[in-house]
Design an enzyme around this catalytic site. Structure first.
Site, PDB file in Angstrom:
ATOM      1  CG  HIS A   1      37.118  60.616  60.107  1.00 58.33           C
ATOM      2  ND1 HIS A   1      37.926  59.960  60.992  1.00 58.33           N
ATOM      3  CD2 HIS A   1      37.742  61.787  59.838  1.00 58.33           C
ATOM      4  CE1 HIS A   1      38.992  60.695  61.253  1.00 58.33           C
ATOM      5  NE2 HIS A   1      38.904  61.809  60.566  1.00 58.33           N
TER       6      HIS A   1
ATOM      7  CG  HIS B   1      42.600  61.547  62.498  1.00 61.78           C
ATOM      8  ND1 HIS B   1      42.236  61.815  61.201  1.00 61.78           N
ATOM      9  CD2 HIS B   1      43.242  60.353  62.458  1.00 61.78           C
ATOM     10  CE1 HIS B   1      42.646  60.839  60.411  1.00 61.78           C
ATOM     11  NE2 HIS B   1      43.266  59.937  61.151  1.00 61.78           N
TER      12      HIS B   1
ATOM     13  CG  HIS C   1      35.042  65.939  59.752  1.00 62.95           C
ATOM     14  ND1 HIS C   1      35.714  65.205  60.698  1.00 62.95           N
ATOM     15  CD2 HIS C   1      35.979  66.282  58.838  1.00 62.95           C
ATOM     16  CE1 HIS C   1      36.984  65.109  60.362  1.00 62.95           C
ATOM     17  NE2 HIS C   1      37.179  65.751  59.230  1.00 62.95           N
TER      18      HIS C   1
ATOM     19  CG  ASP D   1      37.151  63.538  56.558  1.00 61.23           C
ATOM     20  OD1 ASP D   1      37.673  64.679  56.596  1.00 61.23           O
ATOM     21  OD2 ASP D   1      37.819  62.495  56.680  1.00 61.23           O
TER      22      ASP D   1
ATOM     23  CG  HIS E   1      39.230  68.638  55.589  1.00 63.42           C
ATOM     24  ND1 HIS E   1      40.244  68.837  56.489  1.00 63.42           N
ATOM     25  CD2 HIS E   1      38.664  67.450  55.935  1.00 63.42           C
ATOM     26  CE1 HIS E   1      40.311  67.821  57.331  1.00 63.42           C
ATOM     27  NE2 HIS E   1      39.355  66.966  57.021  1.00 63.42           N
ATOM     28  CG  PHE E   2      35.307  74.925  53.720  1.00 65.76           C
ATOM     29  CD1 PHE E   2      34.552  74.115  52.873  1.00 65.76           C
ATOM     30  CD2 PHE E   2      34.659  75.626  54.733  1.00 65.76           C
ATOM     31  CE1 PHE E   2      33.173  74.007  53.040  1.00 65.76           C
ATOM     32  CE2 PHE E   2      33.280  75.522  54.900  1.00 65.76           C
ATOM     33  CZ  PHE E   2      32.540  74.713  54.060  1.00 65.76           C
ATOM     34  NE  ARG E   3      42.000  70.240  51.468  1.00 68.11           N
ATOM     35  CZ  ARG E   3      42.183  69.242  52.294  1.00 68.11           C
ATOM     36  NH1 ARG E   3      42.471  69.447  53.566  1.00 68.11           N
ATOM     37  NH2 ARG E   3      42.084  68.000  51.869  1.00 68.11           N
TER      38      ARG E   3
ATOM     39  CB  ALA F   1      44.575  60.550  52.874  1.00 70.51           C
TER      40      ALA F   1
ATOM     41  CE  LYS G   1      40.277  65.936  63.675  1.00 68.51           C
ATOM     42  NZ  LYS G   1      39.558  65.680  62.456  1.00 68.51           N
TER      43      LYS G   1
HETATM   44  O1  DOR Z   1      41.387  61.529  54.118  1.00 66.14           O
HETATM   45  C1  DOR Z   1      41.598  62.468  54.851  1.00 66.14           C
HETATM   46  N1  DOR Z   1      41.829  63.710  54.363  1.00 66.14           N
HETATM   47  N2  DOR Z   1      41.649  62.269  56.162  1.00 66.14           N
HETATM   48  C2  DOR Z   1      42.024  63.219  57.009  1.00 66.14           C
HETATM   49  O2  DOR Z   1      42.070  62.955  58.178  1.00 66.14           O
HETATM   50  C3  DOR Z   1      42.456  64.546  56.527  1.00 66.14           C
HETATM   51  C4  DOR Z   1      41.877  64.841  55.226  1.00 66.14           C
HETATM   52  C5  DOR Z   1      42.557  65.992  54.528  1.00 66.14           C
HETATM   53  O3  DOR Z   1      42.770  67.042  55.157  1.00 66.14           O
HETATM   54  O4  DOR Z   1      42.851  65.851  53.342  1.00 66.14           O
HETATM   55 ZN    ZN Z   2      38.878  65.302  58.136  1.00 61.30          ZN
END
Ligand code: DOR
Ligand code: ZN
Length: 346
Positions: free
Chosen positions: A175, A137, A14, A248, A16-18, A264, A100
Protein backbone atom coordinates in the site's frame (compact mmCIF):
# COMPACT_ATOMS: atom_id res chain seq x y z
CA UNK A 1 -14.08 5.71 -26.40
CA UNK A 2 -13.71 2.16 -25.10
CA UNK A 3 -16.90 1.02 -23.42
CA UNK A 4 -15.97 -2.51 -22.45
CA UNK A 5 -12.74 -4.09 -21.38
CA UNK A 6 -11.96 -7.78 -20.93
CA UNK A 7 -8.93 -8.87 -18.93
CA UNK A 8 -7.67 -12.08 -17.40
CA UNK A 9 -9.21 -12.66 -14.01
CA UNK A 10 -7.50 -10.40 -11.47
CA UNK A 11 -6.05 -11.14 -8.03
CA UNK A 12 -5.94 -8.98 -4.90
CA UNK A 13 -2.51 -9.11 -3.26
CA UNK A 14 -3.60 -7.55 0.07
CA UNK A 15 -6.89 -8.11 1.91
CA UNK A 16 -8.20 -8.15 5.48
CA UNK A 17 -11.03 -10.63 5.96
CA UNK A 18 -11.17 -10.54 9.80
CA UNK A 19 -13.00 -13.49 11.36
CA UNK A 20 -16.46 -14.60 12.53
CA UNK A 21 -19.48 -12.68 11.23
CA UNK A 22 -17.28 -10.03 9.59
CA UNK A 23 -15.41 -12.70 7.64
CA UNK A 24 -18.71 -14.21 6.47
CA UNK A 25 -19.70 -10.83 5.05
CA UNK A 26 -16.33 -9.79 3.68
CA UNK A 27 -15.17 -12.92 1.83
CA UNK A 28 -17.98 -13.06 -0.80
CA UNK A 29 -17.22 -9.51 -2.00
CA UNK A 30 -13.57 -10.31 -2.67
CA UNK A 31 -14.34 -13.78 -4.07
CA UNK A 32 -16.76 -12.26 -6.63
CA UNK A 33 -14.10 -9.86 -7.90
CA UNK A 34 -10.85 -11.76 -7.60
CA UNK A 35 -9.59 -15.29 -8.26
CA UNK A 36 -6.99 -15.21 -5.47
CA UNK A 37 -6.17 -12.94 -2.55
CA UNK A 38 -3.27 -12.58 -0.14
CA UNK A 39 -4.89 -12.66 3.30
CA UNK A 40 -3.44 -10.51 6.07
CA UNK A 41 -2.72 -12.24 9.39
CA UNK A 42 -3.52 -9.40 11.82
CA UNK A 43 -6.25 -11.22 13.71
CA UNK A 44 -6.46 -11.26 17.50
CA UNK A 45 -4.41 -13.31 18.27
CA UNK A 46 -2.30 -12.99 15.09
CA UNK A 47 -1.76 -15.90 12.71
CA UNK A 48 1.73 -17.10 13.64
CA UNK A 49 1.55 -20.87 13.14
CA UNK A 50 0.92 -23.27 10.27
CA UNK A 51 -2.03 -24.79 12.13
CA UNK A 52 -3.64 -21.41 12.75
CA UNK A 53 -3.22 -20.40 9.11
CA UNK A 54 -4.66 -23.69 7.89
CA UNK A 55 -7.69 -23.35 10.17
CA UNK A 56 -8.17 -19.72 9.10
CA UNK A 57 -7.96 -20.77 5.44
CA UNK A 58 -10.67 -23.38 6.08
CA UNK A 59 -12.95 -20.74 7.63
CA UNK A 60 -12.41 -18.47 4.62
CA UNK A 61 -13.12 -21.29 2.17
CA UNK A 62 -16.37 -22.06 4.02
CA UNK A 63 -17.46 -18.45 3.46
CA UNK A 64 -16.91 -18.53 -0.33
CA UNK A 65 -20.29 -18.59 -2.09
CA UNK A 66 -21.18 -21.79 -3.97
CA UNK A 67 -20.01 -21.91 -7.55
CA UNK A 68 -17.25 -19.33 -7.09
CA UNK A 69 -13.71 -20.44 -7.69
CA UNK A 70 -11.61 -18.47 -5.18
CA UNK A 71 -8.30 -19.24 -3.51
CA UNK A 72 -7.10 -17.55 -0.33
CA UNK A 73 -3.31 -17.31 -0.08
CA UNK A 74 -2.22 -17.21 3.54
CA UNK A 75 0.43 -15.15 5.31
CA UNK A 76 2.24 -15.51 8.62
CA UNK A 77 2.51 -12.61 11.07
CA UNK A 78 6.14 -11.87 11.85
CA UNK A 79 6.94 -11.43 15.54
CA UNK A 80 10.25 -10.93 17.34
CA UNK A 81 10.18 -14.53 18.49
CA UNK A 82 8.68 -16.46 15.57
CA UNK A 83 10.58 -19.60 14.61
CA UNK A 84 12.08 -19.71 11.12
CA UNK A 85 11.40 -23.46 11.02
CA UNK A 86 7.66 -22.86 11.40
CA UNK A 87 7.68 -20.45 8.44
CA UNK A 88 9.74 -22.84 6.32
CA UNK A 89 7.40 -25.72 7.14
CA UNK A 90 4.35 -23.58 6.29
CA UNK A 91 5.89 -22.62 2.95
CA UNK A 92 6.87 -26.22 2.24
CA UNK A 93 3.35 -27.47 3.01
CA UNK A 94 1.79 -24.85 0.74
CA UNK A 95 0.13 -22.96 3.58
CA UNK A 96 2.22 -19.75 3.75
CA UNK A 97 2.57 -17.75 0.53
CA UNK A 98 4.30 -14.83 2.29
CA UNK A 99 5.17 -13.30 5.66
CA UNK A 100 3.86 -9.95 6.85
CA UNK A 101 5.99 -7.52 8.80
CA UNK A 102 4.15 -4.95 10.90
CA UNK A 103 6.44 -2.64 12.82
CA UNK A 104 5.07 -2.99 16.38
CA UNK A 105 2.41 -0.33 16.95
CA UNK A 106 2.20 0.85 13.33
CA UNK A 107 -1.46 0.02 12.73
CA UNK A 108 -4.51 -2.13 13.61
CA UNK A 109 -3.52 -5.24 15.61
CA UNK A 110 0.18 -4.68 15.18
CA UNK A 111 1.10 -4.83 18.87
CA UNK A 112 2.76 -8.22 18.41
CA UNK A 113 4.76 -6.95 15.44
CA UNK A 114 8.50 -6.57 15.08
CA UNK A 115 10.19 -4.14 17.49
CA UNK A 116 13.53 -4.11 15.67
CA UNK A 117 14.62 -5.72 12.41
CA UNK A 118 17.67 -7.10 14.25
CA UNK A 119 15.31 -9.45 16.10
CA UNK A 120 14.38 -11.26 12.90
CA UNK A 121 17.72 -11.57 11.11
CA UNK A 122 17.74 -15.38 11.18
CA UNK A 123 14.15 -15.53 9.96
CA UNK A 124 14.85 -13.16 7.05
CA UNK A 125 17.90 -15.21 6.11
CA UNK A 126 15.74 -18.31 5.98
CA UNK A 127 13.04 -16.56 3.93
CA UNK A 128 15.65 -15.29 1.50
CA UNK A 129 17.05 -18.80 1.11
CA UNK A 130 13.67 -20.44 0.42
CA UNK A 131 12.20 -17.60 -1.66
CA UNK A 132 9.38 -16.73 0.77
CA UNK A 133 8.36 -13.08 0.18
CA UNK A 134 8.33 -10.45 2.94
CA UNK A 135 5.37 -8.05 2.86
CA UNK A 136 6.06 -4.71 4.52
CA UNK A 137 3.87 -2.25 6.31
CA UNK A 138 6.34 0.50 5.54
CA UNK A 139 5.93 3.12 8.24
CA UNK A 140 8.17 4.06 11.14
CA UNK A 141 6.42 4.05 14.50
CA UNK A 142 8.31 6.82 16.31
CA UNK A 143 5.50 9.05 17.64
CA UNK A 144 7.78 12.07 17.12
CA UNK A 145 7.66 11.53 13.36
CA UNK A 146 4.79 13.34 11.64
CA UNK A 147 2.17 10.85 10.43
CA UNK A 148 2.52 12.12 6.85
CA UNK A 149 6.28 11.46 6.90
CA UNK A 150 6.30 7.96 8.37
CA UNK A 151 6.43 6.12 5.05
CA UNK A 152 9.29 8.18 3.63
CA UNK A 153 11.25 7.79 6.90
CA UNK A 154 10.73 4.02 6.78
CA UNK A 155 12.39 3.86 3.39
CA UNK A 156 15.40 5.88 4.58
CA UNK A 157 15.76 4.31 8.02
CA UNK A 158 14.72 0.68 7.47
CA UNK A 159 14.16 -0.39 3.89
CA UNK A 160 17.44 0.70 2.33
CA UNK A 161 19.37 -1.23 5.00
CA UNK A 162 17.08 -4.26 4.75
CA UNK A 163 17.59 -4.49 0.99
CA UNK A 164 21.35 -4.14 1.41
CA UNK A 165 21.44 -6.94 4.01
CA UNK A 166 19.10 -9.27 2.09
CA UNK A 167 19.48 -8.43 -1.61
CA UNK A 168 17.89 -11.69 -2.77
CA UNK A 169 14.90 -11.49 -0.42
CA UNK A 170 11.64 -10.84 -2.26
CA UNK A 171 10.08 -7.78 -0.66
CA UNK A 172 6.70 -6.16 -1.32
CA UNK A 173 6.27 -2.55 -0.28
CA UNK A 174 2.57 -2.75 0.58
CA UNK A 175 0.00 0.00 0.00
CA UNK A 176 2.46 2.65 -1.18
CA UNK A 177 1.20 6.18 -0.59
CA UNK A 178 4.12 8.42 -1.56
CA UNK A 179 6.19 9.50 -4.54
CA UNK A 180 9.16 8.56 -2.33
CA UNK A 181 8.01 4.93 -2.32
CA UNK A 182 7.34 4.90 -6.07
CA UNK A 183 10.77 6.38 -6.83
CA UNK A 184 12.47 3.94 -4.47
CA UNK A 185 10.73 0.91 -5.99
CA UNK A 186 11.65 2.11 -9.48
CA UNK A 187 15.31 2.25 -8.41
CA UNK A 188 15.25 -1.42 -7.36
CA UNK A 189 15.52 -4.76 -9.16
CA UNK A 190 12.85 -7.42 -9.67
CA UNK A 191 13.12 -8.65 -6.04
CA UNK A 192 11.10 -5.56 -5.13
CA UNK A 193 7.36 -5.36 -5.68
CA UNK A 194 4.80 -2.77 -4.65
CA UNK A 195 1.04 -2.85 -4.18
CA UNK A 196 -1.21 0.16 -4.64
CA UNK A 197 -4.75 0.42 -3.26
CA UNK A 198 -7.76 1.72 -5.17
CA UNK A 199 -8.47 4.37 -2.57
CA UNK A 200 -4.97 5.86 -2.62
CA UNK A 201 -5.40 6.33 -6.38
CA UNK A 202 -8.59 8.30 -5.73
CA UNK A 203 -8.21 10.36 -2.54
CA UNK A 204 -5.55 12.71 -1.26
CA UNK A 205 -5.18 14.01 2.28
CA UNK A 206 -7.41 17.00 1.66
CA UNK A 207 -10.30 14.68 0.80
CA UNK A 208 -10.22 13.31 4.37
CA UNK A 209 -11.41 16.76 5.49
CA UNK A 210 -13.74 17.64 2.60
CA UNK A 211 -16.79 19.35 4.11
CA UNK A 212 -15.91 17.97 7.56
CA UNK A 213 -13.93 15.08 8.99
CA UNK A 214 -14.48 11.89 6.98
CA UNK A 215 -13.66 8.90 9.20
CA UNK A 216 -14.38 6.40 6.42
CA UNK A 217 -11.47 7.83 4.42
CA UNK A 218 -9.03 7.27 7.28
CA UNK A 219 -6.60 4.42 6.74
CA UNK A 220 -2.94 3.68 7.31
CA UNK A 221 -0.73 4.67 5.73
CA UNK A 222 -2.83 7.83 5.59
CA UNK A 223 -3.47 9.42 2.18
CA UNK A 224 -0.86 12.06 1.31
CA UNK A 225 -0.70 15.24 -0.80
CA UNK A 226 -1.94 15.38 -4.39
CA UNK A 227 1.60 15.15 -5.80
CA UNK A 228 1.88 11.71 -4.20
CA UNK A 229 -1.48 10.54 -5.54
CA UNK A 230 -0.35 11.58 -9.03
CA UNK A 231 2.88 9.57 -8.62
CA UNK A 232 0.86 6.51 -7.56
CA UNK A 233 -1.43 6.86 -10.56
CA UNK A 234 1.53 7.14 -12.90
CA UNK A 235 3.17 4.04 -11.37
CA UNK A 236 0.02 1.89 -11.38
CA UNK A 237 -0.92 2.77 -14.95
CA UNK A 238 2.63 2.46 -16.30
CA UNK A 239 2.47 -1.31 -16.77
CA UNK A 240 5.81 -1.64 -14.90
CA UNK A 241 6.11 -5.19 -13.55
CA UNK A 242 6.98 -4.07 -10.03
CA UNK A 243 3.54 -2.52 -9.39
CA UNK A 244 0.43 -4.60 -8.80
CA UNK A 245 -3.04 -4.57 -7.33
CA UNK A 246 -3.59 -4.81 -3.57
CA UNK A 247 -6.75 -3.24 -2.20
CA UNK A 248 -5.98 -3.37 1.55
CA UNK A 249 -9.75 -3.72 1.94
CA UNK A 250 -10.12 -3.49 5.72
CA UNK A 251 -13.65 -3.66 7.14
CA UNK A 252 -14.43 -2.12 10.51
CA UNK A 253 -17.90 -1.73 12.06
CA UNK A 254 -19.21 1.81 11.59
CA UNK A 255 -19.32 2.42 15.35
CA UNK A 256 -15.56 1.79 15.54
CA UNK A 257 -14.86 4.25 12.72
CA UNK A 258 -17.28 6.97 13.83
CA UNK A 259 -15.87 7.34 17.31
CA UNK A 260 -13.72 9.75 19.31
CA UNK A 261 -10.78 7.50 18.37
CA UNK A 262 -11.85 5.91 15.11
CA UNK A 263 -9.76 3.09 13.69
CA UNK A 264 -7.91 2.94 10.38
CA UNK A 265 -9.19 0.98 7.40
CA UNK A 266 -11.25 1.39 4.24
CA UNK A 267 -13.60 -1.36 3.02
CA UNK A 268 -13.24 -1.40 -0.76
CA UNK A 269 -13.90 -5.03 -1.69
CA UNK A 270 -17.35 -4.40 -3.28
CA UNK A 271 -16.06 -1.58 -5.52
CA UNK A 272 -12.38 -2.31 -6.05
CA UNK A 273 -12.21 -3.41 -9.69
CA UNK A 274 -14.71 -0.76 -10.72
CA UNK A 275 -12.58 1.95 -9.09
CA UNK A 276 -9.30 0.69 -10.53
CA UNK A 277 -10.87 0.50 -13.99
CA UNK A 278 -12.16 4.04 -13.65
CA UNK A 279 -8.69 5.29 -12.67
CA UNK A 280 -7.03 3.54 -15.62
CA UNK A 281 -9.74 4.91 -17.92
CA UNK A 282 -9.19 8.46 -16.65
CA UNK A 283 -5.46 8.01 -17.29
CA UNK A 284 -6.08 6.75 -20.84
CA UNK A 285 -4.37 3.52 -19.80
CA UNK A 286 -7.04 0.81 -19.98
CA UNK A 287 -4.54 -1.21 -22.01
CA UNK A 288 -2.35 -1.43 -18.86
CA UNK A 289 -5.10 -2.57 -16.47
CA UNK A 290 -4.52 -6.26 -17.12
CA UNK A 291 -0.81 -6.01 -16.31
CA UNK A 292 -1.51 -4.28 -13.00
CA UNK A 293 -4.51 -6.39 -11.96
CA UNK A 294 -3.79 -9.83 -13.38
CA UNK A 295 -0.20 -10.31 -14.61
CA UNK A 296 2.39 -8.43 -12.53
CA UNK A 297 1.31 -9.86 -9.16
CA UNK A 298 1.48 -13.54 -10.10
CA UNK A 299 4.72 -12.78 -11.94
CA UNK A 300 6.28 -11.44 -8.76
CA UNK A 301 5.08 -14.36 -6.65
CA UNK A 302 6.19 -16.90 -9.26
CA UNK A 303 2.63 -18.09 -9.90
CA UNK A 304 0.76 -18.53 -13.16
CA UNK A 305 -1.68 -15.84 -14.22
CA UNK A 306 -5.33 -16.92 -13.94
CA UNK A 307 -7.25 -18.65 -16.70
CA UNK A 308 -10.58 -17.09 -17.61
CA UNK A 309 -11.52 -13.45 -18.01
CA UNK A 310 -13.66 -10.73 -16.52
CA UNK A 311 -15.38 -8.00 -18.49
CA UNK A 312 -16.06 -4.49 -17.23
CA UNK A 313 -18.59 -2.24 -18.90
CA UNK A 314 -18.88 1.54 -18.85
CA UNK A 315 -22.15 2.14 -17.04
CA UNK A 316 -23.48 4.32 -14.25
CA UNK A 317 -23.74 1.99 -11.29
CA UNK A 318 -25.32 2.12 -7.90
CA UNK A 319 -23.15 0.46 -5.29
CA UNK A 320 -24.26 -0.34 -1.78
CA UNK A 321 -23.33 2.42 0.61
CA UNK A 322 -23.14 -0.04 3.49
CA UNK A 323 -22.98 -3.73 4.23
CA UNK A 324 -24.58 -5.33 7.27
CA UNK A 325 -23.02 -8.39 8.91
CA UNK A 326 -24.86 -11.28 10.53
CA UNK A 327 -24.12 -9.72 13.90
CA UNK A 328 -25.76 -6.46 12.89
CA UNK A 329 -22.54 -4.54 12.43
CA UNK A 330 -22.55 -2.07 9.58
CA UNK A 331 -19.56 -1.35 7.38
CA UNK A 332 -19.30 1.58 4.96
CA UNK A 333 -18.21 0.79 1.42
CA UNK A 334 -15.58 2.91 -0.35
CA UNK A 335 -17.00 4.99 -3.21
CA UNK A 336 -15.41 7.93 -4.99
CA UNK A 337 -17.42 11.13 -4.37
CA UNK A 338 -17.77 11.51 -8.14
CA UNK A 339 -19.52 8.13 -8.37
CA UNK A 340 -18.67 5.01 -10.29
CA UNK A 341 -19.08 4.52 -13.99
CA UNK A 342 -17.77 1.01 -14.54
CA UNK A 343 -19.63 -2.17 -13.76
CA UNK A 344 -18.46 -5.78 -13.64
CA UNK A 345 -20.43 -7.84 -16.14
CA UNK A 346 -22.17 -10.75 -14.45
O1 DOR B 1 -5.90 1.19 7.31
C1 DOR B 1 -5.45 0.12 7.64
N1 DOR B 1 -6.23 -0.86 8.14
N2 DOR B 1 -4.14 -0.08 7.55
C2 DOR B 1 -3.56 -1.17 8.03
O2 DOR B 1 -2.36 -1.28 7.93
C3 DOR B 1 -4.33 -2.20 8.75
C4 DOR B 1 -5.73 -2.18 8.34
C5 DOR B 1 -6.63 -2.94 9.28
O3 DOR B 1 -6.31 -4.08 9.64
O4 DOR B 1 -7.68 -2.40 9.63
ZN1 ZN C 1 -3.50 -3.98 5.26
Amino acid sequence: MTDTITIRRPDDWHVHFRDGAMLQSAVPFTARQFRRAIVMPNLVPPVTTVDAARAYRDRINMAVPDGIDFQPLMTAYLTDTIDAGELARGAEEGVFTAVKLYPAGATTNSDSGVTDLKQVTAVLECMQAIGLPLLLHGEVTDPEVDIFDREARFIEQKLIGLRADFPELKVVFEHATTKDAVDYVLSQDSHMGCTITAHHLVINRTDIFKGGIRPHLYCLPIAKREVHRQALRAAATSGDKRFFLGTDTAPHPVHEKESDCGCAGIFSAPTAMQVYTQVFDEAGALDKLEAFASINGPGFYGLAANEGTVTLVRDVVEVPERVETAEGEIVMVFRPDAGLNWRIMA
